[in-house]
Design an enzyme around this catalytic site. Structure first.
Site, PDB file in Angstrom:
ATOM      1  N   ALA A  98       1.045  -1.303  -0.060  1.00 13.89           N
ATOM      2  CA  ALA A  98       0.069  -0.040   0.073  1.00 13.89           C
ATOM      3  C   ALA A  98       0.797   1.181  -0.092  1.00 13.89           C
ATOM      4  O   ALA A  98       0.598   2.072  -0.523  1.00 13.89           O
ATOM      5  CB  ALA A  98      -0.816   0.106   1.311  1.00 13.89           C
ATOM      6  N   GLN A 101      -7.425  -1.013   4.978  1.00 11.94           N
ATOM      7  CA  GLN A 101      -8.024  -1.825   6.173  1.00 11.94           C
ATOM      8  C   GLN A 101      -9.322  -2.150   5.866  1.00 11.94           C
ATOM      9  O   GLN A 101      -9.796  -3.091   6.375  1.00 11.94           O
ATOM     10  CB  GLN A 101      -7.780  -0.790   7.525  1.00 11.94           C
ATOM     11  CG  GLN A 101      -6.481  -0.473   8.048  1.00 11.94           C
ATOM     12  CD  GLN A 101      -5.930  -1.523   8.894  1.00 11.94           C
ATOM     13  OE1 GLN A 101      -6.674  -2.644   9.030  1.00 11.94           O
ATOM     14  NE2 GLN A 101      -4.546  -1.482   8.993  1.00 11.94           N
ATOM     15  N   HIS A 142      -0.707  -8.127   2.782  1.00 10.01           N
ATOM     16  CA  HIS A 142      -0.587  -8.555   4.209  1.00 10.01           C
ATOM     17  C   HIS A 142      -1.348  -8.277   5.342  1.00 10.01           C
ATOM     18  O   HIS A 142      -1.612  -8.631   6.472  1.00 10.01           O
ATOM     19  CB  HIS A 142       0.778  -8.186   4.847  1.00 10.01           C
ATOM     20  CG  HIS A 142       1.135  -6.908   4.946  1.00 10.01           C
ATOM     21  ND1 HIS A 142       1.271  -6.338   6.367  1.00 10.01           N
ATOM     22  CD2 HIS A 142       1.473  -5.606   4.506  1.00 10.01           C
ATOM     23  CE1 HIS A 142       1.385  -5.158   6.500  1.00 10.01           C
ATOM     24  NE2 HIS A 142       1.718  -4.702   5.450  1.00 10.01           N
ATOM     25  N   CYS A 182       5.998   4.505  18.705  1.00  4.88           N
ATOM     26  CA  CYS A 182       7.249   4.464  19.335  1.00  4.88           C
ATOM     27  C   CYS A 182       8.478   4.635  18.483  1.00  4.88           C
ATOM     28  O   CYS A 182       9.420   3.879  18.424  1.00  4.88           O
ATOM     29  CB  CYS A 182       7.313   2.858  20.094  1.00  4.88           C
ATOM     30  SG  CYS A 182       5.952   2.816  21.041  1.00  4.88           S
TER      31      CYS A 182
HETATM   32  C1  LIG Z   1      -0.698  -0.909   6.710  1.00  4.42           C
HETATM   33  C2  LIG Z   1      -1.224   0.264   6.015  1.00  4.42           C
HETATM   34  C3  LIG Z   1      -0.613   1.043   5.020  1.00  4.42           C
HETATM   35  C4  LIG Z   1       0.754   0.387   4.513  1.00  4.42           C
HETATM   36  O1  LIG Z   1       0.755  -0.580   4.030  1.00  4.42           O
HETATM   37  P1  LIG Z   1       2.020  -1.659   3.522  1.00  4.42           P
HETATM   38  O2  LIG Z   1       1.508  -2.521   2.422  1.00  4.42           O
HETATM   39  O3  LIG Z   1       2.522  -2.199   4.654  1.00  4.42           O
HETATM   40  O4  LIG Z   1       3.188  -0.686   2.676  1.00  4.42           O
HETATM   41  C5  LIG Z   1      -1.409   1.928   4.476  1.00  4.42           C
HETATM   42  N1  LIG Z   1      -2.507   2.681   4.885  1.00  4.42           N
HETATM   43  C6  LIG Z   1      -3.196   1.562   5.851  1.00  4.42           C
HETATM   44  C7  LIG Z   1      -4.336   2.348   6.326  1.00  4.42           C
HETATM   45  C8  LIG Z   1      -2.501   0.661   6.496  1.00  4.42           C
HETATM   46  O5  LIG Z   1      -3.154   0.093   7.405  1.00  4.42           O
END
Ligand SMILES: *Cc1c(COP(=O)(O)O)cnc(C)c1O
Length: 390
Positions: A77, A185, A207, A332
């Site tokens: 993402a 999400q 993931h 963190c």
């Molecule tokens: C996890 C997440 C991302 C980043 O996704 P990756 O595939 O780990 O780069 C972006 N936006 C939201 C809302 C996420 O929860």
């Protein structure tokens, strides 16, 4: 390496999910027997890999009501978001330099917007109310003829709060702006449909929906309007020139298989996890020390973000995470944990934000785990006792 406590219960599915065993099974052949390069046109090794990637493209498209040709595979993402925001700004900046987003977005959006500001963009960061929702009137007021793009996340990663995407997209598109959503999400958890929801660009990640790390996709509307953008990565012209580089075929196959499982099962998963989440919250709210962060009526069913009143956040987190893997209301990234920008934007004071926990359930969560987590957190609260102040 740190020892993993044997009895640790995983309740951090919003950070990442394990691969579904069916996803792993689908991926395995593409590491070894079917290792071909999807760009090899001259032999069957290549054709086989290309066919697998194209099936995955259809599976992801099937989950969002798109056409396969509208998807570009990325490494996740974060890359999809960078490609979308930078790619649109680069291509359309002669038409205007204004972008609208929201203060509670993921850092992938906020940090990319900050970079675009350094490159000459004017970015409006819309606030949210105490429940984490964006005011549509504020969006309507912020839109100008210079607005290229509006980017609002479908559901928040910390609170699970769902925005009114169909309404926000309609307002944006009426003013001639493109509408983008980070659906990382929401996808695979609740129904997301690009046509019903009026989405022009959508970002997602494998993931977060029981697929592998390192694979994701960007949806780009092909008709009414046709969305174009400037590539981020140049090279062999893969993915119609929008994302060069040899395709991560095992990862893409995993993303497709994960999307397919979600398409079939998300309704049942959501009902089961919603009931478990409500049970968990009921137990913790009974302590009289907990409060729900975010709009309880517009939330992902498997997410609970709770603020614990009169509680020392650091002590709570270090005690709870001995038994339950959760994340806190702080980032963190530095020695002194900074309170979450999401909870702060919702008006929580820093100490209450630090004394907040995000509990996110998932496909592998069992009722026993939920009961034990509720018991353990309740016991921890009782042991810590209420603090004198705040
Ligand atoms: C996890 C997440 C991302 C980043 O996704 P990756 O595939 O780990 O780069 C972006 N936006 C939201 C809302 C996420 O929860």
């Amino acid at each position: 390496m740190q020892q993993m406590p044997e009895q640790l219960i995983y309740m951090d599915y919003n950070a990442t999910t394990p691969c579904d065993p069916r996803v792993v099974e689908a991926m395995l052949p593409y590491f070894s027997a079917r290792f071909g390069n999807a760009a090899s046109h001259t032999h069957a090794f290549g054709w086989e890999a290309r066919e697998a990637a194209e099936l995955a493209r259809e599976q992801v498209a099937g989950l969002i009501g798109a056409e396969a040709g509208e998807l570009v595979f990325t490494s996740g993402a974060t890359e999809a978001i960078n490609l979308a925001l930078k790619g649109i700004f680069e291509l359309y900046r002669h038409k205007g330099n204004h972008i609208i987003t929201c203060v509670t977005e993921h850092k992938a959006v906020l940090d990319t917007c900050a970079e675009l500001e350094r490159r000459g963009a004017a970015v409006t960061y819309l606030p949210v109310d105490g429940a984490g929702r964006l005011d549509p009137d504020a969006l309507a007021a912020a839109l100008t003829p210079q607005t290229l793009l509006v980017s609002v996340m479908y559901a928040n990663n910390e609170t699970g709060v769902i925005q009114d995407i169909p309404l926000l997209s309609r307002l944006s598109r009426e003013q001639g702006a493109l509408f983008m959503t980070d659906a990382t999400q929401a996808l695979g958890k609740i129904p997301v449909e690009v046509n019903r929801d009026g989405i022009d660009l959508l970002c997602c990640s494998a993931h977060k929906l029981y697929g592998p790390k390192g694979a994701g996709a960007l949806y780009l509307r092909r008709r009414a309007p046709r969305v174009r953008l400037h590539p981020l990565i140049h090279g062999g012209g893969h993915e119609k020139g929008l994302r060069s580089g040899t395709l991560n075929v095992p990862g893409i196959v995993g993303l497709g298989a994960a999307a397919e499982c979600c398409r079939r099962e998300m309704q049942a998963d959501a009902a089961r996890l919603g009931a478990l989440r409500d049970e968990l919250e009921k137990t913790l709210l009974r302590t009289g020390r907990a409060r729900i962060n975010g709009d309880a009526g517009h939330r992902l069913p498997h997410v609970s973000n709770l603020a614990f009143l009169r509680t020392d956040g650091n002590a709570l987190l270090s005690a709870v995470t001995k038994r339950v893997a959760v994340s806190s209301g702080s980032a963190c990234t530095s020695a002194l944990p900074r309170p979450s920008h999401v909870l702060s934007a919702m008006g929580l004071d820093p100490s209450l934000a630090r004394a907040s926990l995000r509990l996110s359930l998932g496909r592998m969560t069992t009722p026993e785990e939920v009961q034990e987590a509720a018991r353990f957190i309740g016991q921890t609260l009782a042991e810590l006792g209420p603090t004198e102040t705040a």
